[in-house]
Design a protein around this motif. Structure first.
Motif, mmCIF file in Angstrom:
data_model
loop_
_atom_site.group_PDB
_atom_site.id
_atom_site.type_symbol
_atom_site.label_atom_id
_atom_site.label_comp_id
_atom_site.label_asym_id
_atom_site.label_seq_id
_atom_site.Cartn_x
_atom_site.Cartn_y
_atom_site.Cartn_z
ATOM 1 N N UNK B 59 1.105 -0.992 -0.404
ATOM 2 C CA UNK B 59 -0.291 -0.049 0.250
ATOM 3 C C UNK B 59 0.769 1.444 -0.423
ATOM 4 N N UNK B 60 2.042 0.794 1.035
ATOM 5 C CA UNK B 60 2.748 2.189 0.512
ATOM 6 C C UNK B 60 3.188 1.948 -0.704
ATOM 7 N N UNK B 61 4.251 1.850 -0.997
ATOM 8 C CA UNK B 61 4.814 2.239 -2.198
ATOM 9 C C UNK B 61 4.186 1.882 -2.775
ATOM 10 N N UNK B 62 2.267 1.910 -3.033
ATOM 11 C CA UNK B 62 1.196 2.273 -4.482
ATOM 12 C C UNK B 62 1.762 4.264 -4.229
ATOM 13 N N UNK B 63 1.435 3.855 -2.902
ATOM 14 C CA UNK B 63 1.062 5.667 -3.039
ATOM 15 C C UNK B 63 3.139 6.349 -3.058
#
Lengths: 204, 204
Positions: B59-63
């Motif tokens: 989720x973090x790397x998507x953001x």
């Protein structure tokens, strides 16, 4: 490494590739600060209003461009020092040469962020002078340059510590750490002072 | 603009050319911070030791990648907003359209650094989570990312003020300044806190 496009550099940085990492990115951040210093000089040179300081500005831009060039080279130097270190990590734990190879690699890899810090300190000193003498129309850029050089200094300092942490030669580790702490203590606060002075002047 | 090589971008920044300037450089500095966040994610993904946090890291790397892309676009947006403003400066002082053209150009030019600040704030929030959940081997890079995002935030804030300073619409100027001050007050200190936590952990 900086011959790649900015987009490509950012893609490589974002990837899991060994280089570039935080050290090289810090050198680039410092180079952006030095470049902004040169920009302020270029916007001051040849302007009648600043006739009195032309010789100073010429001297300053000679230095900011030299330091920018050094910081650009340090992006590559950081990558060059990291690659043998990452290979040394891969040596078997009981390989007889492991300790000596690791010691040399850590010494080299830790020296690069120290050079980044020393170079940023010299840029910050020139920015202090530019905040006084540079064109008022570009004053904000002196402030931006100061916050970038401070960030580069602090980013490089973290990269000194990740190397000293692994050093078995504790005397060398302490020497590197003392240098990093000394540079941080003096120059992060001087960069901050310049940035705050710019902020105050711009808000008036 | 970021399709140019890093060397070329730095040369253009150092020159007296109208763009890039401190605003675009701040967006790039923020993009370097977001890229380092993505790098930490890439060094955490697929590692058994961090099996429990894989979904969070995804989720973090998507953001971080989305925010990096936005910051890269803001480098160009800053240049695009500055060029009409520099043309508006060139209009004769008594040109009937001057006030209205200047007002629109300042509104647009001031909005870009505000967007840079908002985007960096979102990166900083993700870095706080990465400092807890990301691979310990890349912890220093979370710290470097935090100091870069703080610098980008402060650099962009100075660029909000150089536009509001010239605005005749004082209500809009105060609205922009209040937004910039609010973002700085909260997120520069949160970035600082993250960077200090990383520094403390690394020195242990």
């Amino acid at each position: 490494m900086l011959n790649n496009s900015c987009n490509e550099f950012l893609n490589q940085l974002a990837s899991g590739a060994a280089v570039p990492g935080g050290g090289g990115a810090s050198a680039l951040c410092g180079a952006l600060g030095a470049a902004l210093g040169s920009m302020v000089c270029n916007l001051t040179l040849g302007k009648k209003k600043y006739a009195d300081v032309q010789a100073d500005i010429q001297r300053i831009i000679g230095r900011t461009e030299e330091l920018r060039n050094q910081l650009q080279q340090l992006v590559q130097a950081d990558a060059d020092a990291f690659e043998p270190l990452s290979k040394a990590y891969g040596l078997p734990k009981d390989a007889p040469e492991r300790d000596q190879v690791m010691a040399q690699c850590l010494k080299d890899a830790g020296a690069v962020p120290l050079r980044i810090m020393e170079t940023c300190a010299q840029v910050i000193e020139l920015l202090e002078e530019l905040a006084e003498k540079g064109s008022r129309l570009a004053l904000s850029d002196v402030g931006v340059a100061a916050v970038f050089c401070r960030a580069a200094l602090e980013g490089a300092s973290l990269n000194v510590y990740i190397n000293t942490k692994l050093m078995k030669d504790r005397a060398l580790a302490e020497e590197y750490e003392a240098q990093a702490d000394g540079l941080s203590a003096e120059w992060a606060s001087r960069a901050d002072k310049t940035a705050r002075a710019v902020q105050t002047a711009i808000r008036k």
